[in-house]
Design a protein around this motif. Sequence first.
Motif, short mmCIF file in Angstrom:
data_model
loop_
_atom_site.label_atom_id
_atom_site.label_comp_id
_atom_site.label_asym_id
_atom_site.label_seq_id
_atom_site.Cartn_x
_atom_site.Cartn_y
_atom_site.Cartn_z
N ALA A 193 40.58 121.36 58.11
CA ALA A 193 40.73 122.20 59.26
C ALA A 193 40.26 121.35 60.65
N LYS A 194 41.06 121.67 61.54
CA LYS A 194 41.04 121.20 62.70
C LYS A 194 39.51 121.21 63.33
N VAL A 195 38.77 122.30 63.11
CA VAL A 195 37.55 122.50 63.98
C VAL A 195 36.44 122.51 62.88
N LEU A 196 35.30 121.69 63.17
CA LEU A 196 34.27 121.62 62.36
C LEU A 196 33.17 122.51 63.16
N ILE A 250 32.83 136.02 60.23
CA ILE A 250 33.34 134.56 60.48
C ILE A 250 33.65 134.18 58.98
N LYS A 251 32.97 134.10 58.10
CA LYS A 251 33.47 133.80 56.66
C LYS A 251 34.54 134.32 56.27
N ALA A 252 34.79 135.41 56.52
CA ALA A 252 35.97 136.25 55.75
C ALA A 252 37.23 135.74 56.60
N LYS A 253 37.11 135.77 57.91
CA LYS A 253 38.25 135.63 58.84
C LYS A 253 38.61 134.21 59.22
N THR A 313 39.84 131.81 55.35
CA THR A 313 41.30 131.54 55.57
C THR A 313 41.56 130.04 55.90
N GLY A 314 40.55 129.26 55.91
CA GLY A 314 40.95 127.68 56.21
C GLY A 314 41.15 127.35 57.30
#
Length: 212
Positions: free
Chosen positions: A51-54, A77-80, A84-85
């Motif tokens: 993922a591009k964002v950490l 946040i976890k679900a979306k 979802t990566g």
Amino acid sequence: MTHSPALTRRFLLGAAPAATLLGATARAQTTSAPNLLAQRMSPRIIGNPNAKVLVQEWFSLTCTHCAHFATEEFPEIKAKLIDTGKIRYQFHDFTGDQVGLTAAMIARALPEERYVPFLEALFSSQMQWAFSRDGDPIDRLKQISALAGISSSEFDAIHNDMGYMQAVFEQVKKDADTYNITGTPYFRFNNTAYSQDPETYDKFADLVAKAS
């Protein structure tokens, strides 16, 4: 320093100096083997490694604002975003009291796949184990830990492990100095800091979008 619901979000690390946090370890009799300590102190990251964002969160398990974020915002946040990566998510301890420090040590001693569920359990029951007027918070933490598979003897060994406790505390101090963290929750979206609870999923998602 002890947290209470009446306290503001911010707390100073200097209010819980090493002498206070580590003074209770005078009775300690065990020290983690180097490989075990390294395993416990290894990064706790979930989500797509590409993922591009950490997103990084610094939290205390006895911080009421952290509990609000964990129970009211993080599930969405976890679900979306995580499942979802779209982002990677890293958890950092930033404890300001002895009870929170012990809770962090217990969480990191669990197998990694049980780490996040244990955090969720502690945050959802925070008022019962951390702030109840009846009994010792450490005893209540031990009871919750037993449900996660930590026996009484294992809990005591972790709680009394001076080397492990020192490692967690030193990491907190290093992060405080590196990022000028003075309170929790504290976030970094790639290299952009956000030093408070976003309060809504939409605000969090906007911070992720800006960091992309």
